[in-house]
Design an enzyme around this catalytic site. Structure first.
Site, PDB file in Angstrom:
ATOM      1  N   GLN A 255      -2.254 -36.726   4.652  1.00  0.00           N
ATOM      2  CA  GLN A 255      -1.995 -35.337   5.046  1.00  0.00           C
ATOM      3  C   GLN A 255      -3.313 -34.690   5.497  1.00  0.00           C
ATOM      4  O   GLN A 255      -4.234 -35.398   5.847  1.00  0.00           O
ATOM      5  CB  GLN A 255      -1.339 -34.524   3.915  1.00  0.00           C
TER       6      GLN A 255
ATOM      7  N   LYS B 124      -6.946 -40.240  10.851  1.00  0.00           N
ATOM      8  CA  LYS B 124      -7.573 -40.812   9.640  1.00  0.00           C
ATOM      9  C   LYS B 124      -7.472 -42.338   9.630  1.00  0.00           C
ATOM     10  O   LYS B 124      -8.442 -43.028   9.324  1.00  0.00           O
ATOM     11  CB  LYS B 124      -6.888 -40.253   8.366  1.00  0.00           C
TER      12      LYS B 124
ATOM     13  N   GLY C  40       1.600 -41.049   7.947  1.00  0.00           N
ATOM     14  CA  GLY C  40       1.777 -42.057   8.988  1.00  0.00           C
ATOM     15  C   GLY C  40       0.416 -42.255   9.621  1.00  0.00           C
ATOM     16  O   GLY C  40      -0.062 -41.382  10.337  1.00  0.00           O
ATOM     17  N   HIS C  41      -0.244 -43.350   9.290  1.00  0.00           N
ATOM     18  CA  HIS C  41      -1.611 -43.588   9.760  1.00  0.00           C
ATOM     19  C   HIS C  41      -1.578 -44.712  10.790  1.00  0.00           C
ATOM     20  O   HIS C  41      -1.192 -45.831  10.480  1.00  0.00           O
ATOM     21  CB  HIS C  41      -2.514 -43.943   8.571  1.00  0.00           C
TER      22      HIS C  41
ATOM     23  N   ASP D 285      -2.551 -35.822  10.707  1.00  0.00           N
ATOM     24  CA  ASP D 285      -2.502 -36.600  11.958  1.00  0.00           C
ATOM     25  C   ASP D 285      -3.762 -36.462  12.798  1.00  0.00           C
ATOM     26  O   ASP D 285      -3.728 -36.493  14.026  1.00  0.00           O
ATOM     27  CB  ASP D 285      -1.266 -36.195  12.805  1.00  0.00           C
TER      28      ASP D 285
ATOM     29  N   ASP E 118     -10.698 -37.374  24.578  1.00  0.00           N
ATOM     30  CA  ASP E 118     -10.162 -37.766  25.892  1.00  0.00           C
ATOM     31  C   ASP E 118      -8.975 -36.882  26.313  1.00  0.00           C
ATOM     32  O   ASP E 118      -8.725 -36.703  27.499  1.00  0.00           O
ATOM     33  CB  ASP E 118      -9.719 -39.243  25.865  1.00  0.00           C
TER      34      ASP E 118
ATOM     35  N   SER F 271     -14.089 -40.064  18.791  1.00  0.00           N
ATOM     36  CA  SER F 271     -13.045 -41.020  19.163  1.00  0.00           C
ATOM     37  C   SER F 271     -12.498 -40.604  20.513  1.00  0.00           C
ATOM     38  O   SER F 271     -12.156 -39.438  20.726  1.00  0.00           O
ATOM     39  CB  SER F 271     -11.955 -41.005  18.090  1.00  0.00           C
TER      40      SER F 271
HETATM   41  P1  GDP Z   1      -3.453 -39.930  10.837  1.00  0.00           P
HETATM   42  O1  GDP Z   1      -2.185 -39.597  10.139  1.00  0.00           O
HETATM   43  O2  GDP Z   1      -4.520 -38.948  10.580  1.00  0.00           O
HETATM   44  O3  GDP Z   1      -3.897 -41.344  10.596  1.00  0.00           O
HETATM   45  O4  GDP Z   1      -3.121 -39.821  12.407  1.00  0.00           O
HETATM   46  P2  GDP Z   1      -1.797 -40.341  13.155  1.00  0.00           P
HETATM   47  O5  GDP Z   1      -1.860 -41.806  13.280  1.00  0.00           O
HETATM   48  O6  GDP Z   1      -0.573 -39.755  12.549  1.00  0.00           O
HETATM   49  O7  GDP Z   1      -1.937 -39.603  14.545  1.00  0.00           O
HETATM   50  C1  GDP Z   1      -3.006 -39.818  15.391  1.00  0.00           C
HETATM   51  C2  GDP Z   1      -2.445 -40.305  16.752  1.00  0.00           C
HETATM   52  O8  GDP Z   1      -3.448 -40.190  17.717  1.00  0.00           O
HETATM   53  C3  GDP Z   1      -2.053 -41.774  16.731  1.00  0.00           C
HETATM   54  O9  GDP Z   1      -1.013 -41.973  17.636  1.00  0.00           O
HETATM   55  C4  GDP Z   1      -3.319 -42.471  17.203  1.00  0.00           C
HETATM   56  O10 GDP Z   1      -3.064 -43.736  17.807  1.00  0.00           O
HETATM   57  C5  GDP Z   1      -3.812 -41.486  18.215  1.00  0.00           C
HETATM   58  N1  GDP Z   1      -5.291 -41.428  18.372  1.00  0.00           N
HETATM   59  C6  GDP Z   1      -6.243 -41.535  17.417  1.00  0.00           C
HETATM   60  N2  GDP Z   1      -7.468 -41.297  17.927  1.00  0.00           N
HETATM   61  C7  GDP Z   1      -7.264 -41.020  19.241  1.00  0.00           C
HETATM   62  C8  GDP Z   1      -8.136 -40.660  20.315  1.00  0.00           C
HETATM   63  O11 GDP Z   1      -9.339 -40.531  20.162  1.00  0.00           O
HETATM   64  N3  GDP Z   1      -7.558 -40.420  21.547  1.00  0.00           N
HETATM   65  C9  GDP Z   1      -6.218 -40.543  21.741  1.00  0.00           C
HETATM   66  N4  GDP Z   1      -5.742 -40.285  22.955  1.00  0.00           N
HETATM   67  N5  GDP Z   1      -5.361 -40.879  20.756  1.00  0.00           N
HETATM   68  C10 GDP Z   1      -5.886 -41.099  19.526  1.00  0.00           C
HETATM   69  P1  IMO Z   2      -0.619 -37.848   7.642  1.00  0.00           P
HETATM   70  O1  IMO Z   2      -1.233 -38.539   6.455  1.00  0.00           O
HETATM   71  C1  IMO Z   2       1.276 -34.282   9.269  1.00  0.00           C
HETATM   72  C2  IMO Z   2       3.792 -32.002   6.525  1.00  0.00           C
HETATM   73  C3  IMO Z   2       5.267 -31.910   6.883  1.00  0.00           C
HETATM   74  C4  IMO Z   2       5.599 -30.532   6.328  1.00  0.00           C
HETATM   75  C5  IMO Z   2       4.756 -30.469   5.059  1.00  0.00           C
HETATM   76  C6  IMO Z   2       5.534 -30.824   3.789  1.00  0.00           C
HETATM   77  O2  IMO Z   2       0.000 -38.780   8.616  1.00  0.00           O
HETATM   78  O3  IMO Z   2      -1.597 -36.904   8.251  1.00  0.00           O
HETATM   79  P2  IMO Z   2       6.375 -33.137   2.789  1.00  0.00           P
HETATM   80  O4  IMO Z   2       7.329 -34.164   3.347  1.00  0.00           O
HETATM   81  O5  IMO Z   2       5.020 -33.673   2.507  1.00  0.00           O
HETATM   82  O6  IMO Z   2       6.941 -32.389   1.630  1.00  0.00           O
HETATM   83  O7  IMO Z   2       6.240 -32.037   3.966  1.00  0.00           O
HETATM   84  O8  IMO Z   2       3.705 -31.400   5.226  1.00  0.00           O
HETATM   85  N1  IMO Z   2       3.247 -33.379   6.427  1.00  0.00           N
HETATM   86  C7  IMO Z   2       2.477 -33.933   7.366  1.00  0.00           C
HETATM   87  N2  IMO Z   2       2.076 -33.473   8.568  1.00  0.00           N
HETATM   88  N3  IMO Z   2       0.822 -35.475   8.822  1.00  0.00           N
HETATM   89  C8  IMO Z   2       1.178 -35.930   7.604  1.00  0.00           C
HETATM   90  O9  IMO Z   2       0.634 -37.016   7.048  1.00  0.00           O
HETATM   91  C9  IMO Z   2       2.078 -35.175   6.825  1.00  0.00           C
HETATM   92  N4  IMO Z   2       2.657 -35.337   5.619  1.00  0.00           N
HETATM   93  C10 IMO Z   2       3.367 -34.232   5.384  1.00  0.00           C
HETATM   94  O10 IMO Z   2       5.469 -31.995   8.266  1.00  0.00           O
HETATM   95  O11 IMO Z   2       5.102 -29.555   7.201  1.00  0.00           O
HETATM   96 MG    MG Z   3      -0.186 -39.193  10.572  1.00  0.00          MG
END
Ligand code: GDP
Ligand code: IMO
Ligand code: MG
Length: 427
Positions: free
Chosen positions: A223, A16, A40-41, A13, A332, A412
């Site tokens: 991940q 990416k 979850g991207h 998270d 931020d 970012s």
């Molecule tokens: P990913 O799994 O690596 O793609 O990241 P996620 O989407 O799961 O989580 C990142 C969260 O942070 C999302 O809700 C984005 O909309 C938010 N986000 C990404 N970049 C920024 C940033 O620079 N500032 C803030 N405040 N939110 C951000």
């Molecule tokens: P993105 O791509 C954050 C974590 C789960 C748990 C561990 C194992 O959005 O960054 P699983 O269901 O994969 O067997 O769970 O990995 N986990 C993540 N944490 N972002 C993710 O994906 C994750 N995908 C799995 O919370 O700790």
């Molecule tokens: Mg994510």
């Protein structure tokens, strides 16, 4: 520019999806190489929000996208996600999405098994997403799982499925009233096979063909590096290799195709699920980071654990992935903090250590040693030009670069697509 591989360099998270969306315009193909719909991207474009779990983020810019053989695909979720995108006017067809016919099929009982293990059986939960990722990878490694190409021939599919279900029912009978119905799963698979098969192909053959010899690839990791099954905080990891080296395996291409490696890190650290987290702050500033950063899992909605940036952890990520440069997200979120900390060393009893140990037992005894910097106490979220960043933000970035010994190429400063500042050429 060479090909590029983008990976999260913490526990997931990191942002990416946003960075892939920002950069993919310069590439011809976006390729997902591991994980499944545990990811979850998020991509935010004005008031529209997209959360992609199994589909590559490049689809939002209508790039050709490819899903590799190391990805576990829940075909029902896959079709749902395509439908959700259609409602937001992103059209996914076999023209812009190819999936490896070698990819593994994740079935409904995988998530059932995942949840039974987490909720009923284990004393020490991993805190999985409950989506069946681990059990599906186990079936692959045990050589009994289904591959996408098994959908091609119904008789063959029946045999493979029977064998798989018989195996799992031995376990399910002993722990649950619910056992898997062969007819039910077969019916489900027969109902969707003709929708899935048009996307499927030998992607290694495709990507190695003459037509693709000059195409630029962007590999999208899922991940985070600390969730890698070999190098992460085992057993509190996911069940795939999240390191860039696995991209070549998954897509069946020459390892040099991985190209440059861009690690994504938040300006602080978060983690969802259980497992060691040396800089975790369970109250006070941790909760403040969670609130300001809106730190809830994109897939499960669980609150993310938060803490300061951990440079020792990040150095390990840089090593195992071969990171060339970093994108620093969510700066931020630090805007209002008077003091900002960075963990630069660990304390293990009376000893100081400069590396992150592999053993979870040792990691649980680690205490972070912090550098404390003055916060910038200024709004950075509307800044578009690197020269306009507050002096103390620049200092924070410089300190990280010095500690990590890699350049920070992108900043970012908000969730929206345009909340981004390019600092340096990505190397
Ligand atoms: P990913 O799994 O690596 O793609 O990241 P996620 O989407 O799961 O989580 C990142 C969260 O942070 C999302 O809700 C984005 O909309 C938010 N986000 C990404 N970049 C920024 C940033 O620079 N500032 C803030 N405040 N939110 C951000
Ligand atoms: P993105 O791509 C954050 C974590 C789960 C748990 C561990 C194992 O959005 O960054 P699983 O269901 O994969 O067997 O769970 O990995 N986990 C993540 N944490 N972002 C993710 O994906 C994750 N995908 C799995 O919370 O700790
Ligand atoms: Mg994510």
């Amino acid at each position: 520019m060479k090909n590029l591989t983008i990976v999260g360099a913490q526990w997931g998270d990191e942002g990416k999806g946003k960075i892939v969306d920002h950069l993919c315009g310069k590439f011809d193909v976006v390729l997902r190489f591991q994980g499944g719909h545990n990811a979850g991207h998020t991509i935010v474009i004005k008031d529209k929000k997209f959360i992609l779990s199994i589909l590559p983020s490049g689809l939002i810019r209508n790039k050709l996208c490819v899903i590799g053989s190391s990805v576990v695909i829940d075909p029902f979720h896959f079709l749902n996600e395509i439908n959700l995108l259609k409602k937001k006017r992103i059209i996914v067809t076999k023209e812009n999405l190819r999936i490896s016919n070698n990819a593994s099929i994740l079935l409904p009982f995988h998530s059932l098994i995942d949840q039974i293990r987490e909720n009923k059986l284990s004393k020490k939960k991993i805190g999985t997403t409950g989506r069946g990722i681990g059990p599906c990878y186990e079936d692959k490694i045990a050589r009994r799982g289904l591959k996408i190409y098994d959908l091609e021939d119904i008789n063959h599919l029946k045999n493979r499925l029977k064998n798989l279900i018989n195996f799992h029912n031995i376990f399910l009978k002993s722990v649950s009233k619910k056992i898997i119905s062969f007819n039910e799963i077969l019916k489900l698979l027969v109902s969707i096979r003709k929708k899935i098969l048009p996307f499927s192909e030998d992607v290694s053959e495709l990507l190695n063909s003459k037509k693709f010899s000059n195409k630029k690839f962007l590999f999208e990791g899922a991940q985070g590096l600390m969730l890698d099954v070999d190098h992460g905080t085992f057993p509190f990891v996911t069940s795939s290799n999240t390191i860039p080296a696995s991209a070549a395996i998954s897509l069946g291409v020459k390892p040099s195709k991985i190209g440059n490696i861009l690690g994504i890190v938040k300006a602080y650290t978060t983690r969802v699920g259980e497992g060691p987290f040396p800089t975790e702050l369970r109250s006070g500033q941790g909760l403040e980071l969670a609130k300001k950063g809106n730190e809830f899992g994109s897939v499960t909605g669980r609150p993310r654990r938060c803490g300061w940036f951990d440079a020792v952890q990040c150095k390990k990520a840089i090593n195992i992935a071969g990171i060339d440069s970093l994108a620093l997200t969510k700066i931020d979120v630090l805007d209002g903090f008077k003091k900002i900390k960075i963990c630069h060393k660990y304390k293990l009893g009376k000893k100081t250590i400069n590396h992150m140990p592999n053993s979870v037992k040792t990691l649980n005894r680690i205490k972070p040693d912090y550098l404390t910097l003055d916060g910038w106490c200024q709004n950075t979220s509307s800044i578009k030009n690197k020269n306009l960043l507050p002096k103390k933000t620049k200092q924070f970035i410089k300190t990280l670069e010095k500690l990590l010994n890699v350049p920070i190429s992108i900043i970012s400063n908000g969730p929206e697509r345009n909340d981004i500042i390019n600092l340096k050429k990505i190397i």
